[in-house]
Motif scaffolding. Structure first.
Motif, mmCIF file in Angstrom:
data_model
loop_
_atom_site.group_PDB
_atom_site.id
_atom_site.type_symbol
_atom_site.label_atom_id
_atom_site.label_comp_id
_atom_site.label_asym_id
_atom_site.label_seq_id
_atom_site.Cartn_x
_atom_site.Cartn_y
_atom_site.Cartn_z
ATOM 1 N N LEU A 85 0.820 -1.217 0.000
ATOM 2 C CA LEU A 85 0.000 0.000 0.000
ATOM 3 C C LEU A 85 0.852 1.266 0.000
ATOM 4 C CD1 LEU A 85 -2.962 -0.752 2.438
ATOM 5 C CD2 LEU A 85 -2.976 -0.674 -0.047
ATOM 6 N N PHE A 86 2.007 1.203 0.654
ATOM 7 C CA PHE A 86 2.804 2.422 0.801
ATOM 8 C C PHE A 86 4.147 2.348 0.084
ATOM 9 C CE2 PHE A 86 -0.020 2.193 4.510
ATOM 10 C CZ PHE A 86 -0.731 3.362 4.297
ATOM 11 N N LEU A 87 4.261 1.427 -0.855
ATOM 12 C CA LEU A 87 5.516 1.320 -1.612
ATOM 13 C C LEU A 87 5.659 2.517 -2.551
ATOM 14 C CD1 LEU A 87 7.825 -0.854 -2.060
ATOM 15 C CD2 LEU A 87 6.692 -1.275 -4.219
ATOM 16 N N SER A 88 6.851 3.107 -2.554
ATOM 17 C CA SER A 88 7.031 4.327 -3.352
ATOM 18 C C SER A 88 6.832 4.050 -4.844
ATOM 19 C CB SER A 88 8.405 4.925 -3.100
ATOM 20 O OG SER A 88 9.411 4.040 -3.526
ATOM 21 N N ALA A 89 7.244 2.850 -5.293
ATOM 22 C CA ALA A 89 7.102 2.547 -6.727
ATOM 23 C C ALA A 89 5.627 2.444 -7.122
ATOM 24 C CB ALA A 89 7.830 1.248 -7.064
ATOM 25 N N HIS A 90 4.793 1.906 -6.210
ATOM 26 C CA HIS A 90 3.353 1.860 -6.492
ATOM 27 C C HIS A 90 2.778 3.276 -6.506
ATOM 28 C CE1 HIS A 90 3.026 -2.573 -4.922
ATOM 29 N NE2 HIS A 90 3.755 -2.453 -6.015
ATOM 30 N N ALA A 91 3.306 4.109 -5.603
ATOM 31 C CA ALA A 91 2.829 5.493 -5.547
ATOM 32 C C ALA A 91 3.140 6.239 -6.842
ATOM 33 C CB ALA A 91 3.471 6.208 -4.358
ATOM 34 N N VAL A 92 4.282 5.884 -7.447
ATOM 35 C CA VAL A 92 4.659 6.527 -8.720
ATOM 36 C C VAL A 92 3.613 6.204 -9.786
ATOM 37 C CG1 VAL A 92 6.340 6.460 -10.600
ATOM 38 C CG2 VAL A 92 7.121 6.633 -8.254
ATOM 39 N N ILE A 93 3.178 4.939 -9.807
ATOM 40 C CA ILE A 93 2.170 4.543 -10.803
ATOM 41 C C ILE A 93 0.851 5.267 -10.529
ATOM 42 C CG2 ILE A 93 0.875 2.597 -11.771
ATOM 43 C CD1 ILE A 93 3.227 0.815 -11.093
ATOM 44 N N LEU A 94 0.450 5.292 -9.268
ATOM 45 C CA LEU A 94 -0.794 5.983 -8.911
ATOM 46 C C LEU A 94 -0.739 7.447 -9.316
ATOM 47 C CD1 LEU A 94 -1.792 4.748 -5.343
ATOM 48 C CD2 LEU A 94 -3.081 4.495 -7.452
ATOM 49 N N GLU A 95 0.404 8.057 -9.019
ATOM 50 C CA GLU A 95 0.581 9.478 -9.303
ATOM 51 C C GLU A 95 0.573 9.729 -10.813
ATOM 52 O OE1 GLU A 95 1.381 12.165 -7.027
ATOM 53 O OE2 GLU A 95 1.271 13.459 -8.795
ATOM 54 N N SER A 96 1.286 8.878 -11.554
ATOM 55 C CA SER A 96 1.392 9.154 -12.988
ATOM 56 C C SER A 96 0.118 8.768 -13.740
ATOM 57 C CB SER A 96 2.612 8.445 -13.582
ATOM 58 O OG SER A 96 2.490 7.056 -13.425
ATOM 59 N N ARG A 97 -0.599 7.765 -13.238
ATOM 60 C CA ARG A 97 -1.799 7.349 -13.966
ATOM 61 C C ARG A 97 -3.019 8.188 -13.603
ATOM 62 N NH1 ARG A 97 -1.078 2.050 -16.046
ATOM 63 N NH2 ARG A 97 1.014 2.169 -16.882
ATOM 64 N N TRP A 98 -3.189 8.395 -12.306
ATOM 65 C CA TRP A 98 -4.439 9.038 -11.884
ATOM 66 C C TRP A 98 -4.219 10.320 -11.087
ATOM 67 C CZ3 TRP A 98 -4.476 3.520 -10.384
ATOM 68 C CH2 TRP A 98 -4.954 2.714 -11.427
ATOM 69 N N GLY A 99 -2.957 10.697 -10.932
ATOM 70 C CA GLY A 99 -2.671 11.926 -10.206
ATOM 71 C C GLY A 99 -2.968 11.843 -8.716
ATOM 72 N N ILE A 100 -3.076 10.603 -8.214
ATOM 73 C CA ILE A 100 -3.348 10.452 -6.785
ATOM 74 C C ILE A 100 -2.018 10.377 -6.045
ATOM 75 C CG2 ILE A 100 -4.433 9.007 -5.022
ATOM 76 C CD1 ILE A 100 -6.126 7.812 -7.342
ATOM 77 N N SER A 101 -1.857 11.251 -5.056
ATOM 78 C CA SER A 101 -0.613 11.256 -4.310
ATOM 79 C C SER A 101 -0.830 10.585 -2.954
ATOM 80 C CB SER A 101 -0.154 12.710 -4.121
ATOM 81 O OG SER A 101 1.138 12.726 -3.626
ATOM 82 N N VAL A 102 -0.043 9.576 -2.661
ATOM 83 C CA VAL A 102 -0.211 8.863 -1.388
ATOM 84 C C VAL A 102 1.099 8.904 -0.604
ATOM 85 C CG1 VAL A 102 -2.024 7.284 -2.177
ATOM 86 C CG2 VAL A 102 0.371 6.677 -2.485
ATOM 87 N N PRO A 103 1.000 8.833 0.721
ATOM 88 C CA PRO A 103 2.244 8.792 1.502
ATOM 89 C C PRO A 103 3.000 7.491 1.216
ATOM 90 C CG PRO A 103 0.352 8.395 2.910
ATOM 91 C CD PRO A 103 -0.185 8.770 1.576
ATOM 92 N N THR A 104 4.322 7.561 1.319
ATOM 93 C CA THR A 104 5.114 6.368 0.978
ATOM 94 C C THR A 104 6.092 6.017 2.095
ATOM 95 O OG1 THR A 104 6.763 7.720 -0.135
ATOM 96 C CG2 THR A 104 5.020 6.782 -1.498
ATOM 97 N N LEU A 105 6.478 4.759 2.095
ATOM 98 C CA LEU A 105 7.509 4.271 3.006
ATOM 99 C C LEU A 105 8.867 4.424 2.327
ATOM 100 C CD1 LEU A 105 6.199 0.780 4.137
ATOM 101 C CD2 LEU A 105 6.592 2.730 5.625
ATOM 102 N N PRO A 106 9.932 4.608 3.121
ATOM 103 C CA PRO A 106 11.266 4.511 2.504
ATOM 104 C C PRO A 106 11.437 3.115 1.908
ATOM 105 C CG PRO A 106 11.412 5.372 4.743
ATOM 106 C CD PRO A 106 10.001 4.911 4.550
ATOM 107 N N ASP A 107 12.119 3.037 0.770
ATOM 108 C CA ASP A 107 12.270 1.748 0.093
ATOM 109 C C ASP A 107 12.904 0.692 0.994
ATOM 110 O OD1 ASP A 107 11.043 2.476 -2.168
ATOM 111 O OD2 ASP A 107 12.847 2.797 -3.363
ATOM 112 N N VAL A 108 13.830 1.137 1.829
ATOM 113 C CA VAL A 108 14.539 0.150 2.652
ATOM 114 C C VAL A 108 13.585 -0.483 3.671
ATOM 115 C CG1 VAL A 108 15.403 1.876 4.297
ATOM 116 C CG2 VAL A 108 16.651 -0.242 3.987
ATOM 117 N N VAL A 109 12.626 0.287 4.167
ATOM 118 C CA VAL A 109 11.636 -0.256 5.114
ATOM 119 C C VAL A 109 10.730 -1.251 4.389
ATOM 120 C CG1 VAL A 109 9.720 0.309 6.645
ATOM 121 C CG2 VAL A 109 11.698 1.841 6.511
ATOM 122 N N ALA A 110 10.250 -0.844 3.214
ATOM 123 C CA ALA A 110 9.391 -1.735 2.429
ATOM 124 C C ALA A 110 10.133 -3.019 2.084
ATOM 125 C CB ALA A 110 8.943 -1.021 1.158
ATOM 126 N N ASP A 111 11.431 -2.886 1.827
ATOM 127 C CA ASP A 111 12.235 -4.053 1.486
ATOM 128 C C ASP A 111 12.302 -5.025 2.668
ATOM 129 O OD1 ASP A 111 13.888 -5.554 -0.161
ATOM 130 O OD2 ASP A 111 15.697 -4.668 0.675
#
Lengths: 326, 225
Positions: free
Chosen positions: B90-116
């Motif tokens: 839900l909070f992966l930055s790469a997923h947020a990039v897709i959300l942002e670029s496709r639908w302009g929805i901006s969501v809070p993200t986790l640092p990649d290292v935490v998600a990893d």
């Protein structure tokens, strides 16, 4: 069936992945390299990066036949007319870390997606295809530019440029001065501003000879250049820039030896004033020593004080650059 | 390929997922029967809500109920799995990039290292759960290909995502496999035991109401303490 739906899905997933693996003629992604490679490290100023910096192949993005207007897809024009483009990605100034990230993602991915949708050759849209891990990195290729005698001759002869188009009064290549003193312009950006702005203006005027693509200038393999046959050939057929110094003429002009030989009569200029700023020279390179107008020890300073007026014609001393045998 | 699987195929997967989950909840509520269940769901609405919330919260907090406390190792594996499985995607930055670029929805993200690390936690916990399923006789007899299949479907996007992120081998293949396995997970949720994604909340609310009203929840109401 209902009882085994999970297993069915799992098997389907395995088949899907195996099938895709077989059907997918994937290639191991190698890091981009080459003279046109630009490392997009705009996020570095905000601290540690989360993903590897994008290795951006500039050449792939430049459709040469569209000419200078194509630059404006990614670059902003500078405010003054004919002053070229800003080299940073457009609209990037003053943005926050997240905004810079969003800008690149939306512009790059958006363009790649549009191209794919239009059925045209497109660029990557998957994270790792741009953010290639640096652990599999190969050394960044050199961007050294060999501005040799033949290239010099090309600019002087074919493009009919004055020396002052590129050189300042000390003979050095002009440096672009930063508007904001806290952010000095790097030699790289300075050279690009000088060369590309001029090339852009030439191209805008309809002339097609001035290259705008990276490898148009940065094409020589740097390490092997000195041994390459092409380079040797170009150095043989082009020459210029030398100063033929008539010592007798200067002696007869009633100049004391120690005006020039200010250290010892037998010490030549280049013994201390080398191309680099050696300690013996007091940090004054040979070029500066010859061209400093404010010093009577220098050629220019002496010529001007002897009444020759302001010296602005380089070819009064330097041989013009020409193509052809000596 | 990429445009298709992150375009129409993604829409289809999300549609099946949301419609399927919604249907599960609607059917669950529709099939509640005060007489058959012998639970007066609506009579003491205040107590019902209190009991439902208490049950939900107690079971969602690690070691919040007795059952969590008697099996601490399993509890740790369970939370390692579920916290990562829910939060990382839900909070992966790469997923947020897709959300942002496709639908302009901006969501809070986790640092990649935490998600990893969360992803690694999910994979480790899944391995632990499988081992537990094989070595403990009381769960081994319950383990069928349904359980293993569901676990496989649930973990596949994390394994492929991890491979893609660390660029092990052909990362383009792993990314495409990641997207497809994620979409299959979305589709599988309504049709498999993975529907506990919504049905967990339904049954906890129902049992919470049951215990909050009838089975002792209102015991002291109107009674001398």
């Amino acid at each position: 069936m209902r009882k085994r739906v999970e297993a069915t899905f799992a098997i389907l997933l395995i088949l899907l992945c195996v099938g895709m693996r077989l059907a997918y003629t994937g290639n191991e992604k190698l890091p981009e390299r080459g003279e046109d490679l630009i490392i997009l490290d705009a996020l570095d100023s905000f601290g540690e990066r989360e993903r590897p910096a994008v290795r951006f192949p500039h050449e792939k993005h430049v459709a040469d036949e569209q000419g200078a207007s194509n630059c404006l897809v990614c670059h902003e024009p500078r405010s003054e007319e004919g002053s070229g483009i800003k080299f940073a990605f457009k609209n990037r100034d003053g943005l926050s870390r997240e905004a810079v990230k969003d800008l690149y993602h939306s512009e790059c991915l958006g363009c790649h997606a549009d191209l794919e949708a239009a059925g045209q050759p497109s660029g990557p849209q998957i994270c790792s295809e741009c953010h290639v891990n640096s652990s599999v990195d190969s050394p960044r290729s050199s961007h050294t530019l060999h501005f040799d005698a033949s290239l010099h001759a090309l600019h002087e002869d074919a493009a009919s440029l004055d020396c002052q188009a590129c050189h300042d009064s000390s003979g050095a290549v002009q440096r672009v001065v930063a508007q904001d003193a806290s952010h000095p312009v790097s030699p790289k950006n300075s050279s690009h501003a000088l060369c590309i702005t001029c090339h852009l203006n030439v191209r805008t005027s309809g002339e097609t000879s001035a290259p705008l693509d990276c490898t148009g200038c940065h094409a020589n393999p740097p390490a092997s250049a000195s041994s390459s046959e092409d380079t040797l050939l170009s150095e043989n057929v082009a020459h210029g820039g030398e100063v033929t110094f008539d010592h007798d003429l200067h002696e007869s002009a009633d100049i004391a030896c120690d005006v020039c030989h200010h250290k010892e009569p037998e010490t030549s200029c280049s013994e201390c004033h080398t191309d680099g700023a050696s300690p013996e020279s007091g940090g004054i390179t040979l070029q500066v020593a010859m061209h400093t107008r404010s010093s009577e020890r220098s050629c220019l300073g002496c010529h001007e004080s002897m009444g020759a007026g302001v010296v602005d014609d380089c070819t009064g001393c330097h041989e013009p650059f020409t193509v052809g045998h000596k | 390929m990429y445009q298709f699987i992150t375009g129409p195929l993604l829409w289809l997967s999300f549609t099946i997922f949301f419609v399927g989950c919604f249907t599960h909840v609607v059917l669950y509520i529709k099939d509640l029967d005060e007489a058959l269940d012998r639970v007066s769901y609506t009579t003491h609405i205040g107590w019902a809500i209190r009991g439902a919330l208490w049950s939900l919260i107690s079971w969602m907090v690690p070691f919040g109920t007795r059952s969590w406390r008697v099996k601490p190792v399993y509890t740790l594996m369970f939370y390692l799995f579920h916290i990562g499985a829910v939060i990382a995607p839900l909070f992966l930055s790469a997923h947020a990039v897709i959300l942002e670029s496709r639908w302009g929805i901006s969501v809070p993200t986790l640092p990649d290292v935490v998600a990893d690390w969360l992803t690694v936690g999910v994979i480790v916990a899944a391995v632990g759960v499988v081992i537990r399923r094989f070595i403990l006789p009381e769960v081994r007899i319950l383990t069928t290909d349904r359980e293993l299949g569901a676990l496989f479907i649930a973990v596949a996007p994390f394994v492929t995502g991890c491979m893609a992120y660390h660029q092990v081998g052909d990362s383009t293949y792993w990314t495409l496999a990641h997207i497809l396995s994620g979409e299959l997970l979305l589709v599988a949720i309504p049709f498999t035991k993975l529907s506990h994604l919504v049905l967990f909340f339904c049954s906890r609310v129902q049992i919470g109401i049951d215990f909050g009203t009838k089975r002792g929840g209102m015991k002291s109401v109107g009674m001398p303490v």
